[in-house]
Design an enzyme around this catalytic site. Structure first.
Site, PDB file in Angstrom:
ATOM      1  CD  GLU A   1      -4.438   6.294   3.525  1.00  0.00           C
ATOM      2  OE1 GLU A   1      -3.672   6.114   2.561  1.00  0.00           O
ATOM      3  OE2 GLU A   1      -5.478   5.639   3.682  1.00  0.00           O
TER       4      GLU A   1
ATOM      5  NE  ARG B   1      -8.606  -9.360  -5.581  1.00  0.00           N
ATOM      6  CZ  ARG B   1      -9.725  -8.777  -5.187  1.00  0.00           C
ATOM      7  NH1 ARG B   1     -10.771  -8.756  -5.987  1.00  0.00           N
ATOM      8  NH2 ARG B   1      -9.809  -8.186  -4.005  1.00  0.00           N
TER       9      ARG B   1
ATOM     10  CE  LYS C   1      -4.373  -1.598   1.962  1.00  0.00           C
ATOM     11  NZ  LYS C   1      -4.212  -2.996   1.612  1.00  0.00           N
TER      12      LYS C   1
END
Length: 455
Positions: free
Chosen positions: A200, A303, A116
């Site tokens: 974050e 995906r 991430k």
């Protein structure tokens, strides 16, 4: 076109991939665990191979057994579906090194987006908005505290290698951060083998909106609209719809362009999803709204997504077919320069879980009668008499409806939920009946806290 395809997955997604493969005249090969031997995806495949016992590590994540099955059956390509090995870059490399075609993005793109922090940094460099946060892992608790002080509370503590709504915690002050940091790091080490932690900015009220992208064989990246995914429990989705009722034409243009830039930044090929957080705009004195002023990159899923059918219905495409065409080096079935959505679609995830606390409730399916009718589609992994075991995800089926308008889609969803006859395992159909009468949901002005407010 590819002539034979091994589906390295189970349940509804394996059955759904097999359906498209057979329509295209492609020989479909299933792999399955001992526990899944009687499920529809196994019997509907042209050939099936048992790859191990119920434990996913010994079957659906058993790379050696899956590749052996591909070799013994003469498979030409491997489709990983979602979950299990679908975002495992090493598996993608091993598949291609074995001389097989990988139905998905390249291993380098999977690697780049799998962390991430790395993904955030790449997106920021490409001009994609990212929320305030750390550009490097918070090496220890002191570093996390310092980062949070700079970012401003509340903050989200995330496992850098996490996914699927797992490995996250919210801290509203330093005391909470000290507790959450240790929890998330320990969980990440145990679940992902990587204890790296990202700090974050946390937004108390947000919407979760994602963009379907497709990297074409000619190198272009196109966006097939957005999906609203804000109806969640435990940070995991229950309902998705397209288009999002929160996204204005101006915002749609910006968010789709950002998603394309995200794909281009990593040379993306095949199907993927760019997930974003939308910070809703407060209603003004005139009561105008809903809407959003800010959006931030959250992550990229390298995906096919569980919720891809709503995009298929709105855009009139078969995303599995498009994946196969990209992997085969073929042009898409649609004109990339003339993509236009039509109508509205909603997907409800029918899970084997109780409709109040959403705790798993596996069991033998005694009654299973799927709804039918105009604008109704069911992608299911089970039939009457099958057993939903505790070894895998609780998803039994996806109930998807579409209509000319959101209101029409909701009406069809109500009728379909009422007509779905299901007994044996616990199921969340009663929750959907409640949601489809909920005024907040009906207004379109809802956020990721809607389920907790209903409970």
């Amino acid at each position: 076109m590819i002539e034979s395809l091994l589906v390295a997955n189970r349940g509804e997604i394996a059955r759904r991939i097999i359906r498209t493969a057979r329509r295209l005249g492609i020989r479909a090969i299933a792999v399955h665990s001992e526990a899944d031997a009687g499920l529809p995806f196994v019997t509907e495949a042209d050939e099936a191979v048992c790859v191990g016992p119920a434990n996913p590590a010994q079957s659906y994540r058993n790379v050696e057994a899956i590749l052996a099955a591909a070799k013994s059956t003469g498979a030409q390509a491997v489709h990983p579906g979602y979950g299990f090995l679908s975002e495992n870059a090493e598996f993608a490399r091993t598949v291609e090194a074995s001389g097989l075609i990988w139905i998905g993005p390249g291993a380098d793109a999977i690697t780049a987006m799998g962390d991430k922090i790395n993904a955030r940094n790449l997106m920021a460099a490409a001009g994609v908005p990212v929320a305030p946060g750390t550009t490097d892992p918070a090496a220890d608790l002191d570093a996390a505290v310092a980062a949070a002080a700079e970012i401003g509370y509340p903050v989200m503590v995330k496992a850098a290698a996490g996914g699927g709504g797992m490995g996250m915690g919210v801290a509203t002050d330093e005391a909470a951060l000290r507790s959450e940091y240790d929890k998330v790091r320990s969980f990440a080490e145990r679940m992902f083998g990587d204890g790296s932690v990202l700090i974050e900015r946390y937004f108390p009220r947000v919407r979760h909106v994602e963009v379907q992208i497709l990297g074409l064989a000619d190198g272009r990246v196109v966006a097939l609209g957005e999906r609203e995914c804000s109806v969640q429990r435990r940070n995991q989705k229950l309902v998705e719809e397209s288009p999002s009722p929160a996204v204005s034409p101006e915002l749609r243009e910006r968010i789709l362009a950002a998603a394309v830039r995200a794909g281009e930044a990593v040379g993306y090929r095949n199907a993927g999803t760019v997930e974003c957080l939308l910070v809703p705009r407060e209603r003004d004195s005139e009561g105008d709204g809903p809407g959003s002023e800010e959006f931030y990159f959250l992550e990229m899923n390298t995906r096919l997504q569980v919720e891809h059918p709503v995009t298929e219905l709105v855009y009139g495409v078969d995303l599995v077919e498009e994946q196969l065409r990209v992997a085969a080096g073929l042009a898409p079935t649609f004109d990339p320069d003339a993509l236009a959505p039509r109508g509205h679609a909603i997907e409800l995830r029918v899970n084997a879980e109780d409709p109040k606390r959403f705790l798993p409730g596996p069991g033998v399916i005694k009654t299973w009668v799927e709804p039918t009718g105009e604008g109704v589609r069911v992608d299911s992994g089970y039939v009457e008499g099958n057993t939903v075991t505790p070894f895998y995800d609780s998803l039994m089926a996806k109930l998807i409806v579409n209509g000319a308008t959101r209101a029409e889609a909701i009406e069809r969803a109500r009728a379909a939920v009422a007509a779905f006859e299901l007994s044996g395992p616990k199921n969340n159909l009663p929750f959907f009946a409640e949601l489809l009468e909920n005024q907040e949901f009906l207004s379109g002005d809802y956020d990721t806290g809607i389920v907790s407010r209903m409970r």
